[in-house]
Structures are given as structure tokens and as C-alpha cells.
Design an enzyme around this catalytic site. Sequence first.
Site, PDB file in Angstrom:
ATOM      1  CG  ASP A 101      -0.205  -0.005   2.530  1.00  0.00           C
ATOM      2  OD1 ASP A 101       0.808  -0.741   2.653  1.00  0.00           O
ATOM      3  OD2 ASP A 101      -0.612   0.726   3.458  1.00  0.00           O
ATOM      4  CD  GLU A 166       4.301   0.754   6.892  1.00  0.00           C
ATOM      5  OE1 GLU A 166       5.046   1.005   7.845  1.00  0.00           O
ATOM      6  OE2 GLU A 166       3.970   1.630   6.052  1.00  0.00           O
TER       7      GLU A 166
HETATM    8 ZN   LIG Z   1       6.982   2.047   4.116  1.00  0.00          ZN
HETATM    9 ZN   LIG Z   2       5.496   4.727   4.340  1.00  0.00          ZN
END
Ligand SMILES: [Zn+2]
Ligand SMILES: [Zn+2]
Lengths: 472, 472
Positions: A101, A166
Site C-alpha cells: 500500500d 502498512e
Molecule cells: Zn513504508
Molecule cells: Zn510509508
Amino acid sequence: MDQIDAVFKSIDERQDEFIDLLRESVAIQSVSADPARRGDCVRMSEWARDQLKTLGVETSLWELGQQTLPSGEQLPLPPAVFGVYGRDKSKKTLLIYGHLDVQPAEKEDGWNTNPFELTEIDGKLFGRGSTDDKGPVIAWIAVLKVLQTLGIDLPINIKFVLECMEESSSEGLDKGLEDNIDKISDVTFSCISDNYWLGRNKPCLTYGLRGICYYFVEISCARQDLHSGINGGSVPEALNDLMWVMSQLVTVDGQILIPGIAELVAPLTKDEDEIYEKIDFCVDTFKNETGSHGLMSDNKKNLLMNRWRYPSLSLHGVEGAFSQPGAKTVIPAKVVGKFSLRIVPHMTPEATDKLVNSYLDSLWAKRKSPNTFKVTSGHGGMPWVADFRDANFSAGSRAIERVYGMTPDFTREGGSIPVTLTIQDLTKSPVMLLPIGASDDMAHSQNEKINRDNFVKGMKVLAAYLFELAAA
Amino acid sequence: MDQIDAVFKSIDERQDEFIDLLRESVAIQSVSADPARRGDCVRMSEWARDQLKTLGVETSLWELGQQTLPSGEQLPLPPAVFGVYGRDKSKKTLLIYGHLDVQPAEKEDGWNTNPFELTEIDGKLFGRGSTDDKGPVIAWIAVLKVLQTLGIDLPINIKFVLECMEESSSEGLDKGLEDNIDKISDVTFSCISDNYWLGRNKPCLTYGLRGICYYFVEISCARQDLHSGINGGSVPEALNDLMWVMSQLVTVDGQILIPGIAELVAPLTKDEDEIYEKIDFCVDTFKNETGSHGLMSDNKKNLLMNRWRYPSLSLHGVEGAFSQPGAKTVIPAKVVGKFSLRIVPHMTPEATDKLVNSYLDSLWAKRKSPNTFKVTSGHGGMPWVADFRDANFSAGSRAIERVYGMTPDFTREGGSIPVTLTIQDLTKSPVMLLPIGASDDMAHSQNEKINRDNFVKGMKVLAAYLFELAAA
Ligand SMILES: [Zn+2]
Ligand SMILES: [Zn+2]
Ligand SMILES: [Zn+2]
Ligand SMILES: [Zn+2]
């Protein structure tokens, strides 16, 4: 010509093919923070799964449950991609973590190019995710492709954990890892490429991260906001108390005034002390890049130690006071001051909380204010520090020497990458942070890029690292 | 039965008629802050003009020009109503100021009744503008009606200045008054009914208002916001400097730490000193009403003097720092702290600015921070204080004694009513503030009201004041 030279040659020859693969991944707008892009996040996980599958990696998608949005709406989390490549019991097993992501990006934010169309200008590959973290993930896939084409057996078993949340606190990942703990219990080493070089020219390996403790200081002086005309001079003001309390936390030159904090900090070892001088870091460049008016120290070693191995205390803001432009004559009834400490070994959130609370209580007692006072701690995070002389770091260092002809710097970072500790704790394996991109890659900012040279040499470093680690 | 008793009797008998007139004015939603209600504001001015005209007052509407909205759009200001009643050169001339606009109000804000439908519950007349300031304006109109019906000659010439932008900084009024300075140059006394009693039970006359000086303290540490992970411990932080500077302005018990301020304050005269003890004011009630956890003083006299006749310093907030709920690890690059001083005779904005700037400069020199520091002053306002022994206040006091059977308290207010000074300066006449409503009337808040009793007795006080002033 030995195997690794053949691999390097093939990476050089096929670099445009791998840049096209990066281009394909950048085009998928996997912005995890945007609920409207959740479909793209799922597509991104599936795309990565398909890439690995084609290479013969045994893959599965881990469903991670639902995300609850601030509106209360439920949205499925994008699945994490799990891959197993090689099950040779005589070989070591490396866990590779990466994320699929990206941060939000709009051309209008100030990008010179379309953020989701990888664009090369002067050897720089611009695009959202080019360096954070699609570039490193594609670099690993490229290495596997090259080895397969050349008919070279993997010297080590690999397990992939690629997540797609993340940039949104890795929501769901801990649960995914815990649910599949048996599938990662045989991991020997772990490697994460999700940070950056200290500068633009010299590679590094990162062995430490600071943790964090966040605090909320709430002071209330009245039931509702008052007016400085009517009440000014009659009521002891909450914001005045708060400013005073918050002014007693850290000196202008960064000395933390909370008793006991300094005593918790791990002493400097001779090994660690020696590495600072050798590190390629220019204080003036750092100062120019942050655009700061001054630094806590003009000495390279002191400045790096302040950022990496000593705790720091920062004030972030005040909730409940007047914060808009212009003038308003309010006496805020309730204000919440916010500050945090970056913590280092051997500090723990628990020990830090205790010292902070006790100091704040003593300040408040000294203040003798009739107002109400309450301190709450946010979610704390432990610091992480690895042994940069271990087999993992030695393998990484030799790989970098082979590609760059120089020993990397051993660095820490001042912030946290929480997944590092999660992976270390769950796999009980030593973790190394192996950055590929340069300090000016602008992750999270406009015009994010990875240099073509970093990308190509990065693939070579990862390939060499596999062999060095196997031989270690 | 003398004239004034006849007037009082008629007011008693006709009170419902005058409440209906108030109802009619409350129904016109003259919210000056809302551009969509500008038509209602114009209608409100015209309504008041018509009321005066019907009574035989010579009226005119003062066009005040255009208002520039934040959007850049231009909107005509509602006209002010100017009225002349009586041109007898042998009589004194009283200028009566009032305002026809109101604060915004929506039933949904927490009103128990429709804010624009005057509703009587238990002797309280609820409605927006009932006490601020339509009630007092209607009271004046009612007095003229009664005198006219009874065939009683006005003992004094009257000039009306009624504006419809008071709740929006009286935009345009200064210009209107200056343009028509020749029409108000013969004013002998001025009277403003736009404030409130100190408590719920005892009338007062107000002879003082504090002025204000507003300051912006801007500190910058970097070109853009930094991150406490990457930069915590390396850069001296602007917000830390600001909290310290702002913590050095005033003590927990309200002592202003800026040298020289105390020396500017007018000494307490014996006359003034004597009036505090007699004032009907309950410290506990005040504390309960503000919902404050503590007071600067539990002594009535000290508390009143703190609010009225001594300067106070309040901290309002910080612009540029993190102010939302939750946790964010930003190191703000530029922060602007805001504070103000309420000033009193003989302080002036100029003298105060000088002391504040010089003290802030000395603090900054002491701080030894590498950051940039800039102080700017907002628009300053002078304090106002009248001689509460003058003919105007004596007439007001006798009028109140006649209606309430008690001498009013002589009070000040901690805030400012800028039009007071404007009128005093332009007419060169002594001004008196003559409040009609009680302290719990909730002007500017939900469920604004005026008590029927205050409204009716208020009309009587205004009528008696006319005769007392004429006789003075
Ligand atoms: Zn990262
Ligand atoms: Zn990042
Ligand atoms: Zn008003
Ligand atoms: Zn008002």
C-alpha cells in the site's frame, strides 16, 4: 564468471523489464487510508500474489477481518500475501517483509508528474510507492526471476509476508501473523527493506529504532469556555497552567527535565561509540534539508546520537484552546497538551510512564492551582536494537561491499517501524533493516522517487545477500 | 399624583402592548453576522425608523456603505436609524444609542422555545434580542408613546442613533457618525442600555469598561513541519520556546510579570474604594455560574477590582500546532501564541505595547534559542471610565431610586463596548451605561430572555431618567 556475476549481469540487462514491473504496480492506486481505494488495495495484493505464483512460489492470501471506519461503517481489510519459496530442510529460511500500500497522492498536491504513472527524469523514477515500498518488493521479485531464468537454485528458503495496510498502522497484520504463527516458526533470519539511506551516496544497514510514549495532559478551569473581558483576572486559567507545565519538560537544548530518564538509557558501548565517526553524514546538509534555524549540536556524533540512541521529548500541540487564525478573546475551559518521548534501550513504556507521571504530579503539586489535572498515556511502543555484528548484518554488509565496493554505515533511526518488533518477537529471528532508496526519495511526500541506480544496485544487493546469508 | 406617577401608571397598564411591540421586533430575524439575513437587518432598521416616525420623530436612514465578506463579495451594510425628537434650544439634548441586530440563534442550538417568537414563561420573556438589545430600544419607544398619549411634553431633546451591525463589530458606524458629526455636536449627555446588572436583584449603573491589547507571538524553527521520530532531539523546537515564553507572562494567581504594567494603573481613589463594599455581589454565586474550579480571590472587593479596575492577562491559544483530537507526532515548524491584556486607566495601547514588546524581547534574549521570533500587536482598544458622581449618573441614580426604592450599585465591566468611547469622543458628552436586564439574561447564548419585571421597571427608569436629567 561465478554465479553472482552472472546474476548481476542479467539484472543490468533486464533492468528495463523490472522497471516496467514497478510501473505496473505503481499504476495500482493502493492507497490504504482511502476507503474508496480499498478495491485497488485488494487488487494490489492479488497482483503481488499472482507475480509470486507465476514464479512457482506457494502463495496464500490471509484474510485479516474488518476495519471499522470513524463513521462506524465496516470495510474488509485487504488480504496480506503469504508466500513460501523452497522447503529444503537443510537450508536456512529468510522472512522477507514488504508492503504494497501507499500514501495518498494527488497531482494537485504539487507533483510534477502523475503520481500513479512511473516517470523517469534524469535517472529518477518518480511515482507514489516507487521507493515506499513497491520498489523494494519488486526488487525481490526481480531477483527471483533472474535466478529462475539463469537456472540457479535458491541458496536459502524464502517466506514472504507482504501487507497492504502498512500506511494505516498495519491494521490486521498482527492478527494475521499470530493466526499463522506455525507457518513462520522455522524462520532463521528476517529482512525488511522499508527505510532509507542516511544520505544520498552511501548505503547503510539499520540496526536500531526508537520507541515512543505519548502523553495527554488535561487541565480544566471551568464548566464552559469563559471570556477574557468578563472573567480575565478572576479565574486561574487552565491554559496558563498548561503552558507552565509543558515549559518544564525539556530545555531549549533538548535536555529532558524528567528525573530518572537519563539513568534508564543503555550505556554507550565501545563498539557503538566507534561507528559514529565513520558514518557518512553531513550536519550542514541535514540542517539545510530540514530548513531548521538551529541544531541541538553541530557535532556529527552528538547529533546522530541525539537522533538515534538518546531519548528525546517533543511538544506537539494543544487541544481545546483557540487554534484558528485571527484573534479571539476566549479563556478555554479545558485544554489538553500533547507531548511524546522517543524512547531507547533500556527504557520501556512502563518505566517511562512511571517517571513521567510522577514528575508531572510533582510539577502540579508545586503549581498550587485550583484547577483539575489529569495525565493519560497513549499507546506506547518499545525501542528496537539489533546486534550489528550478527550473521544477518554481516551478510548484508558483505553484499553491499560486493555491489558498491564500500562497507555500509551501520545506522539507527529516530522513529519506529512497529512491524520490526512484531516480526522479531513472533519469529524469534534476528531482523535486519536493509534500505535500498536514498535519503532524498521523499517517501510520504510529493514527487516520491527511487533512483534507477538505487533500484538496480538494490536488486544486486538483495541477490548477493541471499548467497552471503546462505554461506554464513 | 405628579406627572411621573401618571407615566408609571400608564406603563403598568400598557405593558402588554409594549411586550407585543417587542414581540414584533423579535420576529424580524436581524442576524447581522449572517449575509443571508441582510434583508431582515434592513427591514429591522426600516421598522424602527417607522416606529419613531409615527411618534413624530424626524428620522433618516444613514447608508453606511459596503461590507466586504471573507469571500470577497460585497454586501450593502444595513442603514443606521437617526432620529431627532425636539429641537428646543432651551433644553438639554440626550443621545440614546441602541442596536437592532442580534446574535445568531437556531432552535437546534438548545433553545426551549422558537428564538424568534417571544414567549413568556414564568414572567420571563424568552427570545433572541429580548434583552440584547431590542428590549431596551423598545423600552425607549414605549416611553415616548406614553408621554405622547398623556400629552406630556418631553423635558429634554432626544437624538437616537440605532445601528444594525453591533454584533458584527459595528461595521460602518464610525463612518456614519463622523459623516453626520454636525447633527450630534449639540448633544449634552449620552446614554447606552446595552449591558446587564451585576446580579439578578439589584439595579446598577456602569461607569467603566476595560480596553484591550492583543498580541501574536510567532516562533519558527524550520521551513516545514518536522517529525518527532526523525528530528526529535536534533532541532530546538518552536513550540517548546513558545510554551516557555507564554509561561512567563502571568503567575497562577494572576500577577502580570511584565515590568512597568502595575505602575501605569490609576491609583484607587477614596470615592471608588468606598463603593466596592456596598456592591451587591456574591462571590459564591459568581463561582457557581462560571463553573470555575477556583477564583483569584475569595474576597468580594478584590475579585471585583481584579475584573474591573486592574489589568488582566489571558492566554487564548496557539495557531500552527497540532490542535485536533488524538495523537500526532508532528514538530510544528511555525507556531503563533496568542494572549491579550485587558487594560485600564491610565494604560494606553501604545504604552502597553511598548512594555509588552520590551519584556518579550528580554525573555527571548534570555532564552538563547536559534529560532526566529516575532511579536505583532492586534488592534488595541482604550479603557473607558466615567465620573459616577456627574449629573448624568446622578440623574440615573435618582431615577432608579424612584422605581426600585434603592440606590443602584456603581459598577464597571471587564470587557469593552467600543461604541461607548466612540460616542463620548464624537459628541464630547458624558456617557452613562444604564442596564435594564439582569445578569442571567443569557445575551449571546441559548434561551436569551428579559424578565417582564425588568422590562416594565426599565421603561419607568428611562422615563424618570429623562425628567431627572432635565432637572439636573
Ligand atoms: Zn513504508
Ligand atoms: Zn510509508
Ligand atoms: Zn448588545
Ligand atoms: Zn450583544
